[in-house]
Design a protein around this motif. Structure first.
Motif, mmCIF file in Angstrom:
data_model
loop_
_atom_site.group_PDB
_atom_site.id
_atom_site.type_symbol
_atom_site.label_atom_id
_atom_site.label_comp_id
_atom_site.label_asym_id
_atom_site.label_seq_id
_atom_site.Cartn_x
_atom_site.Cartn_y
_atom_site.Cartn_z
ATOM 1 N N ARG A 51 -16.749 -1.126 -4.704
ATOM 2 C CA ARG A 51 -15.628 -1.344 -5.618
ATOM 3 C C ARG A 51 -16.180 -2.117 -6.809
ATOM 4 O O ARG A 51 -16.659 -3.230 -6.674
ATOM 5 C CB ARG A 51 -14.520 -2.143 -4.927
ATOM 6 N N CYS A 61 -9.459 1.096 -5.545
ATOM 7 C CA CYS A 61 -9.204 0.608 -4.190
ATOM 8 C C CYS A 61 -9.344 -0.912 -4.168
ATOM 9 O O CYS A 61 -10.140 -1.474 -4.921
ATOM 10 C CB CYS A 61 -10.201 1.194 -3.194
ATOM 11 N N PHE A 69 -12.539 -0.689 0.662
ATOM 12 C CA PHE A 69 -13.063 0.677 0.746
ATOM 13 C C PHE A 69 -14.202 0.727 1.751
ATOM 14 O O PHE A 69 -14.947 -0.234 1.921
ATOM 15 C CB PHE A 69 -13.571 1.111 -0.633
ATOM 16 N N CYS A 127 -9.425 4.125 1.625
ATOM 17 C CA CYS A 127 -9.156 3.374 0.398
ATOM 18 C C CYS A 127 -7.827 2.658 0.575
ATOM 19 O O CYS A 127 -6.784 3.303 0.738
ATOM 20 C CB CYS A 127 -9.103 4.340 -0.781
ATOM 21 N N GLN A 172 -4.979 0.548 -1.123
ATOM 22 C CA GLN A 172 -4.501 0.423 -2.500
ATOM 23 C C GLN A 172 -3.225 -0.397 -2.595
ATOM 24 O O GLN A 172 -2.439 -0.467 -1.643
ATOM 25 C CB GLN A 172 -4.214 1.815 -3.081
#
Length: 340
Positions: A63, A93, A96, A105, A107
């Motif tokens: 990320r 994300c 992850f 992922c 979110q």
């Protein structure tokens, strides 16, 4: 000054102001374009195609935390050039992980009054295959070596493992059938050889051995335990005390984890250890700072983990055998996964 002279002077002034304005706009656009590629004194980040398929070149996915339009996107670099230019995927994300062409992922969904969260299973092209609501703030995510299982942990209450005032929820999904165990606290706990019941049970930090067995942390009675999970029998068996956020080595013989150590600050209580599952011998790594992360095995000898950095987190590495020294692997990155 004649009327004609005044008009000419005014026209020249207008033209000069227009030129300055145009130059400012073009300069700002240029700077914006530069920021699209690179943060000041930071990594170059460019949009591109990111795949979870195995390739001849081993890659590291993270990320991306570098400031700019690609912050929080999953990005990739060659594993042997972690400080090199990053290719950003466009997929954002909070947590992850990926393996064998499958990604998980976690979110945030920003609402008018409050945020909600979801777990999205991704295919090899980072396209959504399936989504599930997540009960709280994302904190851990893992994919099994085969890519058939994904797991995630969220904070249902609280937002830190440092104290005791928190509650977690951990789920495991089979990506072949989309069957979900949405709360591992329903599994039977076997502690010291006997079935154990307690209202204060918390489970987090799954790490997979295969498509049937996994390891995780169980907390109860003010203590934490490494547990071995069996998806078929739906059991969690305690193995060792004072283990949090385990991470299984590629050969399945060791677990890296964060351990609370005596004398440490309550706000920074952990050190990074490795446990031999055959002998239950603990080895302290050379990393002397507190670690609040689920470490990842870069290979059979090296651990990767996040520490606070200028832009949120940096990734560091340390040998798993207790020797060597810790060193910075990547700036402005978190949630690593190796592919290939």
């Amino acid at each position: 000054m004649t009327r004609t002279t005044r008009l000419v002077t005014l026209l020249v002034a207008v033209l000069l102001l227009g030129a300055v304005g145009t130059g400012s706009v073009l300069y700002a656009a240029h700077r914006s374009g530069m920021r699209d590629q690179q943060q000041a004194d930071g990594p170059t980040v460019r949009p591109g195609t990111v795949s979870l398929r195995p390739t001849a070149e081993r890659r590291l996915l993270v990320r991306n935390l570098a400031w700019g339009p690609h912050r929080d996107e999953i990005a990739t670099v060659p594993a042997d050039d972690p400080q090199g230019p990053r290719t950003a995927s466009g997929v954002k994300c909070l947590r992850f992980h990926a393996a064998a062409g499958t990604g998980i992922c976690l979110q945030a969904v920003h609402g008018a009054l409050e945020d909600t969260y979801r777990a999205v299973v991704l295919d090899a092209h980072l396209r959504e295959r399936h989504r599930f609501p997540a009960a709280g703030i994302p904190t851990r995510a893992r994919v099994s070596p085969s890519g058939h299982l994904v797991a995630w942990t969220v904070f249902v209450s609280g937002d830190s493992y440092a104290g005791t005032n928190f509650s977690t929820r951990t789920a495991i999904v089979d990506t072949r059938t989309w069957a979900i165990d949405d709360n591992l606290e329903t599994f039977r706990v076997i502690k010291d050889g006997r079935t154990y019941h307690a209202a204060d049970t918390n489970i987090w930090g799954v790490t997979f051995a295969d498509d049937h067995r996994f390891y995780a942390t169980l907390a109860t009675g003010g203590r934490t335990y490494l547990v071995r999970g069996d998806l078929t029998a739906r059991t969690l068996t305690t193995l060792h005390r004072n283990v949090e956020c385990p991470s299984l080595s590629p050969d399945g013989t060791r677990v890296a984890y964060k351990k609370r150590v005596k004398g440490a600050s309550p706000d920074a209580p952990w050190r990074l250890y490795v446990l031999n599952l055959s002998t239950m011998k603990e080895t302290a790594t050379a990393e002397s700072r507190t670690i609040d992360d689920q470490a990842l095995w870069a290979d059979g000898d090296t651990l990767v983990y996040a520490l606070p950095g200028d832009y949120g987190s940096d990734l560091w590495t340390v040998p798993a055998d207790g020797g060597g020294t810790a060193r910075r692997l990547m700036t402005s990155a978190v949630a690593p996964a190796y592919l290939g």
